[in-house]
Design a protein around this motif. Structure first.
Motif, PDB file in Angstrom:
ATOM      1  N   VAL A 219      49.506 -49.710  -0.401  1.00  0.00           N
ATOM      2  CA  VAL A 219      49.797 -48.339   0.023  1.00  0.00           C
ATOM      3  C   VAL A 219      50.701 -48.332   1.245  1.00  0.00           C
ATOM      4  N   GLN A 220      51.291 -47.165   1.503  1.00  0.00           N
ATOM      5  CA  GLN A 220      52.077 -46.936   2.706  1.00  0.00           C
ATOM      6  C   GLN A 220      51.560 -45.684   3.402  1.00  0.00           C
ATOM      7  N   VAL A 221      51.757 -45.634   4.707  1.00  0.00           N
ATOM      8  CA  VAL A 221      51.362 -44.446   5.477  1.00  0.00           C
ATOM      9  C   VAL A 221      52.467 -43.411   5.330  1.00  0.00           C
ATOM     10  N   ILE A 222      52.112 -42.201   4.876  1.00  0.00           N
ATOM     11  CA  ILE A 222      53.122 -41.151   4.712  1.00  0.00           C
ATOM     12  C   ILE A 222      52.894 -39.994   5.679  1.00  0.00           C
ATOM     13  N   SER A 223      51.724 -39.974   6.344  1.00  0.00           N
ATOM     14  CA  SER A 223      51.467 -38.907   7.308  1.00  0.00           C
ATOM     15  C   SER A 223      50.414 -39.368   8.312  1.00  0.00           C
ATOM     16  N   VAL A 224      50.673 -39.090   9.598  1.00  0.00           N
ATOM     17  CA  VAL A 224      49.736 -39.439  10.671  1.00  0.00           C
ATOM     18  C   VAL A 224      49.584 -38.238  11.602  1.00  0.00           C
ATOM     19  N   ASP A 225      48.347 -37.801  11.792  1.00  0.00           N
ATOM     20  CA  ASP A 225      48.059 -36.702  12.716  1.00  0.00           C
ATOM     21  C   ASP A 225      46.911 -37.152  13.618  1.00  0.00           C
ATOM     22  N   GLU A 226      47.275 -37.691  14.792  1.00  0.00           N
ATOM     23  CA  GLU A 226      46.260 -38.218  15.699  1.00  0.00           C
ATOM     24  C   GLU A 226      45.324 -37.120  16.191  1.00  0.00           C
ATOM     25  N   GLY A 227      45.886 -35.947  16.453  1.00  0.00           N
ATOM     26  CA  GLY A 227      45.061 -34.846  16.951  1.00  0.00           C
ATOM     27  C   GLY A 227      43.969 -34.460  15.979  1.00  0.00           C
ATOM     28  N   ALA A 228      44.315 -34.424  14.693  1.00  0.00           N
ATOM     29  CA  ALA A 228      43.346 -34.064  13.654  1.00  0.00           C
ATOM     30  C   ALA A 228      42.610 -35.284  13.111  1.00  0.00           C
ATOM     31  N   LYS A 229      42.954 -36.475  13.633  1.00  0.00           N
ATOM     32  CA  LYS A 229      42.350 -37.730  13.167  1.00  0.00           C
ATOM     33  C   LYS A 229      42.521 -37.869  11.649  1.00  0.00           C
ATOM     34  N   ARG A 230      43.741 -37.621  11.189  1.00  0.00           N
ATOM     35  CA  ARG A 230      44.001 -37.626   9.750  1.00  0.00           C
ATOM     36  C   ARG A 230      45.171 -38.557   9.413  1.00  0.00           C
ATOM     37  N   VAL A 231      44.933 -39.421   8.424  1.00  0.00           N
ATOM     38  CA  VAL A 231      45.960 -40.341   7.941  1.00  0.00           C
ATOM     39  C   VAL A 231      46.049 -40.189   6.421  1.00  0.00           C
ATOM     40  N   VAL A 232      47.279 -39.989   5.924  1.00  0.00           N
ATOM     41  CA  VAL A 232      47.487 -39.849   4.484  1.00  0.00           C
ATOM     42  C   VAL A 232      48.255 -41.070   3.984  1.00  0.00           C
ATOM     43  N   LEU A 233      47.757 -41.655   2.894  1.00  0.00           N
ATOM     44  CA  LEU A 233      48.348 -42.859   2.322  1.00  0.00           C
ATOM     45  C   LEU A 233      48.887 -42.574   0.922  1.00  0.00           C
ATOM     46  N   SER A 234      49.759 -43.460   0.445  1.00  0.00           N
ATOM     47  CA  SER A 234      50.308 -43.291  -0.900  1.00  0.00           C
ATOM     48  C   SER A 234      50.594 -44.642  -1.537  1.00  0.00           C
ATOM     49  N   ALA A 235      50.231 -44.750  -2.813  1.00  0.00           N
ATOM     50  CA  ALA A 235      50.560 -45.941  -3.601  1.00  0.00           C
ATOM     51  C   ALA A 235      51.730 -45.646  -4.539  1.00  0.00           C
ATOM     52  N   LYS A 236      52.030 -44.381  -4.739  1.00  0.00           N
ATOM     53  CA  LYS A 236      53.014 -43.967  -5.746  1.00  0.00           C
ATOM     54  C   LYS A 236      54.414 -44.479  -5.448  1.00  0.00           C
ATOM     55  N   GLU A 237      54.860 -44.352  -4.196  1.00  0.00           N
ATOM     56  CA  GLU A 237      56.214 -44.774  -3.849  1.00  0.00           C
ATOM     57  C   GLU A 237      56.445 -46.256  -4.132  1.00  0.00           C
ATOM     58  N   LEU A 238      55.446 -47.069  -3.839  1.00  0.00           N
ATOM     59  CA  LEU A 238      55.565 -48.508  -4.092  1.00  0.00           C
ATOM     60  C   LEU A 238      55.596 -48.806  -5.582  1.00  0.00           C
ATOM     61  N   LEU A 239      54.794 -48.072  -6.354  1.00  0.00           N
ATOM     62  CA  LEU A 239      54.780 -48.257  -7.806  1.00  0.00           C
ATOM     63  C   LEU A 239      56.117 -47.850  -8.410  1.00  0.00           C
ATOM     64  N   LEU A 240      56.683 -46.741  -7.920  1.00  0.00           N
ATOM     65  CA  LEU A 240      57.990 -46.292  -8.404  1.00  0.00           C
ATOM     66  C   LEU A 240      59.068 -47.326  -8.095  1.00  0.00           C
ATOM     67  N   ALA A 241      59.015 -47.867  -6.893  1.00  0.00           N
ATOM     68  CA  ALA A 241      59.993 -48.872  -6.490  1.00  0.00           C
ATOM     69  C   ALA A 241      59.899 -50.106  -7.384  1.00  0.00           C
ATOM     70  N   LYS A 242      58.675 -50.482  -7.733  1.00  0.00           N
ATOM     71  CA  LYS A 242      58.477 -51.657  -8.591  1.00  0.00           C
ATOM     72  C   LYS A 242      59.018 -51.409  -9.993  1.00  0.00           C
ATOM     73  N   VAL A 243      58.765 -50.209 -10.519  1.00  0.00           N
ATOM     74  CA  VAL A 243      59.264 -49.861 -11.851  1.00  0.00           C
ATOM     75  C   VAL A 243      60.790 -49.869 -11.864  1.00  0.00           C
ATOM     76  N   MET A 244      61.389 -49.289 -10.820  1.00  0.00           N
ATOM     77  CA  MET A 244      62.851 -49.234 -10.741  1.00  0.00           C
ATOM     78  C   MET A 244      63.451 -50.633 -10.611  1.00  0.00           C
ATOM     79  N   GLU A 245      62.783 -51.500  -9.872  1.00  0.00           N
ATOM     80  CA  GLU A 245      63.270 -52.871  -9.713  1.00  0.00           C
ATOM     81  C   GLU A 245      63.285 -53.598 -11.050  1.00  0.00           C
ATOM     82  N   GLU A 246      62.191 -53.447 -11.816  1.00  0.00           N
ATOM     83  CA  GLU A 246      62.112 -54.098 -13.121  1.00  0.00           C
ATOM     84  C   GLU A 246      63.141 -53.507 -14.079  1.00  0.00           C
ATOM     85  N   LYS A 247      63.317 -52.180 -14.001  1.00  0.00           N
ATOM     86  CA  LYS A 247      64.287 -51.520 -14.872  1.00  0.00           C
ATOM     87  C   LYS A 247      65.711 -51.996 -14.558  1.00  0.00           C
TER      88      LYS A 247
END
Length: 363
Positions: A219-247
């Motif tokens: 996963v990669q970090v796509i959003s960080v909000d220290e004040g709200a103590k919130r971190v949003v992660l994503s696996a999709k971008e890495l999967l897309l990059a892998k598919v495009m590389e193979e293609k």
């Protein structure tokens, strides 16, 4: 002399030192008696008031120095507010606690409960002798001669800067899904709880996030909000990059001028998409479908048609194809075919009788 003692007061070493810093000796009334310096009481009071202000300034200076990162041999001690953080090397691991050496007179002990909030974290799997850990000082003595430490508190203090940097650099974290919640999953990065939306777990929206429980993801970090103590992660971008590389690897195998057979997969107003196999699809622009001018591809093509196509361009991971050029090439090859005639010697030795020799006539 007793009368002077009532009017004068003895100076301490510190008072005398500070007096010499910011008092003009010519303006003070003092004398020395029996190795002790005496100063007029009012002047001594002025010194004390000045010292009180100076003491506050010195305290602030010392705090500023304490808050600055300093190196002592191979350990790093950092003061964050009132929290002291130390970094050391693991010298012992068991299922109860971890012991680290940070070149202090006593080792540091980290209870298992103070290692991580991540429910998938297992001390015997995640920590080994020789690892480097960073922890906060909870107590200078745990009662057994060890310094009591906490990795969780250290992670909380230092993680947010690391996460913000990770977002900028697109750092990849390998995580294990620790829980499923409404709308997504939970995983821990830098000791902090992160949320992976259902739309970011895979290439397509995941209807049942619970299916991903205990799965490992990059996963990669796509959003960080220290004040709200919130971190949003994503696996999709890495999967897309892998598919495009193979293609792209597959597409780059094709060269301009190659002719092959494909299947019409989709029709659009601007052209037809043809599947040439191995998951690769190229676009045949409407101008490259046939010689005659057409308003839309469906006038001459239908989905599922088998067609010959020629690769006309390979660019940015995309293939440009042409049915028209492939047809022209095949027509040209047919025109260039010639009939082989017998050579002149064979032709000269062949008589009319020889031509009819094998013909049998009925009586």
């Amino acid at each position: 002399m007793s009368k002077k003692k009532e009017m004068y007061a003895p100076l301490t070493r510190w008072q005398y030192f500070t007096k010499t810093l910011y008092h003009d000796p010519s303006k003070t009334q003092e004398f020395e008696y029996d190795g002790v310096i005496y100063l007029k009481s009012q002047e001594l009071q002025d010194i004390e008031e000045r010292n009180a202000r100076v003491n506050w300034v010195l305290l602030l200076v010392l705090c500023a120095m304490f808050l600055t990162a300093i190196k002592w041999q191979n350990i790093v001690v950092i003061a964050v507010g009132m929290v002291v953080i130390v970094t050391g090397t693991v010298i012992d691991v068991n299922d109860q606690d971890v012991t680290i050496d940070f070149n202090y007179y006593a080792p540091g002990r980290i209870p298992v409960t103070e290692l991580s909030d991540d429910p998938t974290y297992h001390v015997l799997e995640n920590v080994a002798v020789g690892d480097t850990l960073t922890a906060t000082v909870v107590k200078t003595d745990d009662g057994a001669g060890n310094m009591l430490l906490s990795c969780k508190d250290a992670a909380e203090e230092l993680a947010w800067d690391k996460l913000q940097e990770a977002q900028k650099t697109k750092k990849v974290y390998h995580v294990k899904v620790a829980g499923a919640v409404n709308g997504g999953c939970v995983a821990y990065v830098e000791g902090v709880r992160g949320f992976i939306p259902a739309s970011k777990l895979a290439l397509e929206y995941v209807e049942e996030p619970a299916d991903y429980l205990n799965k490992e993801l990059d996963v990669q970090v796509i959003s960080v909000d220290e004040g709200a103590k919130r971190v949003v992660l994503s696996a999709k971008e890495l999967l897309l990059a892998k598919v495009m590389e193979e293609k792209n690897k597959k597409i780059n195998k094709y060269t301009v001028g190659t002719v092959m057979e494909g299947t019409v997969e989709q029709l659009k107003d601007y052209g037809a998409f043809v599947n040439i196999g191995d998951g690769i699809t190229g676009l045949v622009h409407i101008s490259q479908i046939c010689e005659k001018r057409i308003k839309k591809p469906s006038e001459v093509l239908t989905v599922g048609d088998k067609v010959k196509v020629k690769v006309t361009a390979v660019k940015d991971g995309k293939l440009s194809l042409s049915i028209k050029e492939a047809t022209d090439m095949m027509a040209k090859e047919i025109e260039e075919e010639v009939i082989e005639l017998p050579d002149s010697k064979e032709e000269a030795s062949t008589s009319l009788g020889a031509l009819f020799a094998n013909i049998k006539l009925d009586n």
